[in-house]
Design a protein around this motif. Structure first.
Motif, mmCIF file in Angstrom:
data_model
loop_
_atom_site.group_PDB
_atom_site.id
_atom_site.type_symbol
_atom_site.label_atom_id
_atom_site.label_comp_id
_atom_site.label_asym_id
_atom_site.label_seq_id
_atom_site.Cartn_x
_atom_site.Cartn_y
_atom_site.Cartn_z
ATOM 1 N N UNK A 16 32.876 34.174 45.334
ATOM 2 C CA UNK A 16 34.240 34.496 45.731
ATOM 3 C C UNK A 16 34.268 35.570 46.811
ATOM 4 N N UNK A 17 35.305 35.510 47.611
ATOM 5 C CA UNK A 17 35.491 36.526 48.639
ATOM 6 C C UNK A 17 36.655 37.429 48.271
ATOM 7 N N UNK A 18 36.569 38.663 48.699
ATOM 8 C CA UNK A 18 37.648 39.611 48.466
ATOM 9 C C UNK A 18 38.896 39.167 49.222
ATOM 10 N N UNK A 19 40.025 39.041 48.512
ATOM 11 C CA UNK A 19 41.257 38.624 49.179
ATOM 12 C C UNK A 19 41.823 39.694 50.105
ATOM 13 N N UNK A 20 41.305 40.894 49.992
ATOM 14 C CA UNK A 20 41.834 41.980 50.810
ATOM 15 C C UNK A 20 41.035 42.211 52.082
ATOM 16 N N UNK A 22 37.721 40.347 52.655
ATOM 17 C CA UNK A 22 36.844 39.234 52.977
ATOM 18 C C UNK A 22 35.384 39.442 52.642
ATOM 19 N N UNK A 23 35.040 40.593 52.074
ATOM 20 C CA UNK A 23 33.658 40.832 51.687
ATOM 21 C C UNK A 23 33.312 39.997 50.447
ATOM 22 N N UNK A 24 32.037 39.773 50.228
ATOM 23 C CA UNK A 24 31.601 39.017 49.062
ATOM 24 C C UNK A 24 31.785 39.852 47.797
ATOM 25 N N UNK A 63 33.324 46.960 48.950
ATOM 26 C CA UNK A 63 33.837 47.576 50.176
ATOM 27 C C UNK A 63 35.153 48.309 49.929
ATOM 28 N N UNK A 64 36.124 47.600 49.309
ATOM 29 C CA UNK A 64 37.450 48.220 49.167
ATOM 30 C C UNK A 64 37.818 48.472 47.708
ATOM 31 N N UNK A 65 36.898 48.197 46.784
ATOM 32 C CA UNK A 65 37.093 48.483 45.359
ATOM 33 C C UNK A 65 38.109 47.574 44.680
ATOM 34 N N UNK A 66 38.510 46.508 45.356
ATOM 35 C CA UNK A 66 39.346 45.515 44.700
ATOM 36 C C UNK A 66 38.581 44.949 43.507
#
Ligand code: ZN
Ligand code: ZN
Length: 77
Positions: A16-20, A22-24, A63-66
């Motif tokens: 899955x990719x981060x929706x915020x 795009x990182x893995x 990356x963004x902690x999502x």
């Protein structure tokens, strides 16, 4: 025959990719291993949590902690 979680047993990778950003997304492990079924952090929409059918995983973005949770269906081996 045995039911196992494909993610806990390294048979499957998170794709899955981060929706915020795009990182893995990265697997943070099975939620049930450190949170009880009656944890206040459990979303009510996820109840009842049937541990015999699914393994609940926390996945997060480094990356963004999502973070989010996914249910992994057990596979028979
Ligand atoms: Zn698992
Ligand atoms: Zn992100």
């Amino acid at each position: 025959m045995e039911k196992i979680c494909p993610l806990c047993n390294a048979l499957q990778q998170i794709t899955a990719e981060c929706p915020q950003c795009g990182a893995a997304l990265v697997d943070g492990g099975a939620v049930s291993s450190y949170l009880g079924p009656y944890s206040p952090y459990m979303d009510t929409q996820c109840l009842p949590f049937k541990s015999e059918d699914y393994c609940l995983h926390l996945i997060y973005c480094p990356v963004c902690q999502y973070d989010t949770r996914i249910q992994l269906a057990f596979v028979m081996i």
